[in-house]
Design a protein around this motif. Structure first.
Motif, PDB file in Angstrom:
ATOM      1  N   ALA A  80       1.119   4.156  -2.937  1.00 43.41           N
ATOM      2  CA  ALA A  80       0.947   5.590  -2.663  1.00 43.41           C
ATOM      3  C   ALA A  80       2.161   6.388  -3.142  1.00 43.41           C
ATOM      4  CB  ALA A  80       0.713   5.812  -1.168  1.00 43.41           C
ATOM      5  N   ALA A  81       3.350   5.855  -2.918  1.00 47.19           N
ATOM      6  CA  ALA A  81       4.563   6.539  -3.381  1.00 47.19           C
ATOM      7  C   ALA A  81       4.605   6.603  -4.911  1.00 47.19           C
ATOM      8  CB  ALA A  81       5.801   5.818  -2.843  1.00 47.19           C
ATOM      9  N   ALA A  82       4.136   5.565  -5.578  1.00 44.77           N
ATOM     10  CA  ALA A  82       4.121   5.559  -7.043  1.00 44.77           C
ATOM     11  C   ALA A  82       3.096   6.555  -7.578  1.00 44.77           C
ATOM     12  CB  ALA A  82       3.838   4.148  -7.554  1.00 44.77           C
ATOM     13  N   VAL A  83       1.971   6.735  -6.859  1.00 49.70           N
ATOM     14  CA  VAL A  83       1.008   7.758  -7.261  1.00 49.70           C
ATOM     15  C   VAL A  83       1.651   9.135  -7.168  1.00 49.70           C
ATOM     16  CG1 VAL A  83      -1.132   8.928  -6.543  1.00 49.70           C
ATOM     17  CG2 VAL A  83      -1.068   6.451  -6.721  1.00 49.70           C
ATOM     18  N   LEU A 135       1.277  -2.759  -7.605  1.00 48.14           N
ATOM     19  CA  LEU A 135       1.319  -2.728  -6.139  1.00 48.14           C
ATOM     20  C   LEU A 135      -0.071  -2.597  -5.523  1.00 48.14           C
ATOM     21  CD1 LEU A 135       4.495  -0.562  -5.446  1.00 48.14           C
ATOM     22  CD2 LEU A 135       4.205  -3.025  -5.141  1.00 48.14           C
ATOM     23  N   ALA A 136      -0.936  -1.792  -6.125  1.00 49.49           N
ATOM     24  CA  ALA A 136      -2.287  -1.650  -5.589  1.00 49.49           C
ATOM     25  C   ALA A 136      -3.063  -2.958  -5.736  1.00 49.49           C
ATOM     26  CB  ALA A 136      -3.015  -0.503  -6.276  1.00 49.49           C
ATOM     27  N   SER A 137      -2.869  -3.675  -6.842  1.00 46.99           N
ATOM     28  CA  SER A 137      -3.541  -4.970  -7.026  1.00 46.99           C
ATOM     29  C   SER A 137      -3.070  -5.977  -5.985  1.00 46.99           C
ATOM     30  CB  SER A 137      -3.276  -5.521  -8.429  1.00 46.99           C
ATOM     31  OG  SER A 137      -3.812  -4.667  -9.398  1.00 46.99           O
ATOM     32  N   ALA A 138      -1.761  -6.042  -5.772  1.00 48.06           N
ATOM     33  CA  ALA A 138      -1.216  -6.965  -4.769  1.00 48.06           C
ATOM     34  C   ALA A 138      -1.704  -6.595  -3.374  1.00 48.06           C
ATOM     35  CB  ALA A 138       0.312  -6.956  -4.823  1.00 48.06           C
ATOM     36  N   TRP A 193       0.827  -1.204   0.000  1.00 40.48           N
ATOM     37  CA  TRP A 193       0.000   0.000   0.000  1.00 40.48           C
ATOM     38  C   TRP A 193       0.867   1.262   0.000  1.00 40.48           C
ATOM     39  CZ3 TRP A 193      -4.558  -0.030  -1.792  1.00 40.48           C
ATOM     40  CH2 TRP A 193      -5.461  -1.037  -1.522  1.00 40.48           C
ATOM     41  N   LEU A 194       1.913   1.278   0.803  1.00 42.34           N
ATOM     42  CA  LEU A 194       2.803   2.445   0.843  1.00 42.34           C
ATOM     43  C   LEU A 194       3.522   2.633  -0.486  1.00 42.34           C
ATOM     44  CD1 LEU A 194       4.320   2.086   4.423  1.00 42.34           C
ATOM     45  CD2 LEU A 194       2.705   3.818   3.621  1.00 42.34           C
TER      46      LEU A 194
END
Length: 147
Positions: free
Chosen positions: A27-30, A53-56, A23-24
């Motif tokens: 968020a960092a990739a966003v 990452l969001a899917s995982a 999740w972190l």
């Protein structure tokens, strides 16, 4: 009157810390995607990173616990819901070792046929699914199955 025997319920799920890191990372990739306005290649890479990452993280959050077992059978939780199997519906529980990057990686394989299934389902669990060594889970499932 004697007390009834204790019922042992076992649960295995992806590690909470790993899900939180996903999740972190998403968020960092966003944030990276928002800041990389002049670099289209970087934005594309950030967007793909967000999706992965969001899917995982979503799967790791939603599919908790991933596998539960008790003396009556087992239940497998996925993204869309939970599927239950009685021990009589489970045809095989085995440990499969695969060689990856020079290491033996254990995976737990369960073959089961639930109500309405035409054929056995193959359920494969790794350390990431279970949060522990699949060898330990296999031992526990064999013990419960013998019951």
């Amino acid at each position: 009157m004697p007390d009834p025997p204790p019922v042992h319920n076992f649960r295995w799920a992806p590690p909470v810390a790993l899900v939180a890191v996903c999740w972190l990372g998403a968020a960092a990739a966003v944030l990276w995607c928002a800041l990389a306005r002049t670099d289209p290649t970087g934005r594309l890479l950030a967007a793909v990173t967000v999706l992965v990452l969001a899917s995982a993280a979503l799967f790791g959050s939603r599919a908790r616990p991933r596998l539960t077992a008790d003396p009556t059978g087992l239940r497998v939780r996925g993204l869309l819901g939970t599927r239950g199997f009685e021990w009589t519906q489970v045809s095989r529980v085995r440990l499969v070792n695969t060689r990856r990057f020079g290491r033996d990686v254990p995976n737990l394989e369960i073959e089961a046929r639930g109500p309405g299934d035409d054929d056995d389902r193959l359920l494969v669990f790794s350390w990431l699914d279970l949060g522990t060594d699949p060898r330990d889970v296999a031992d526990t499932l064999h013990t419960l199955r013998r019951g």
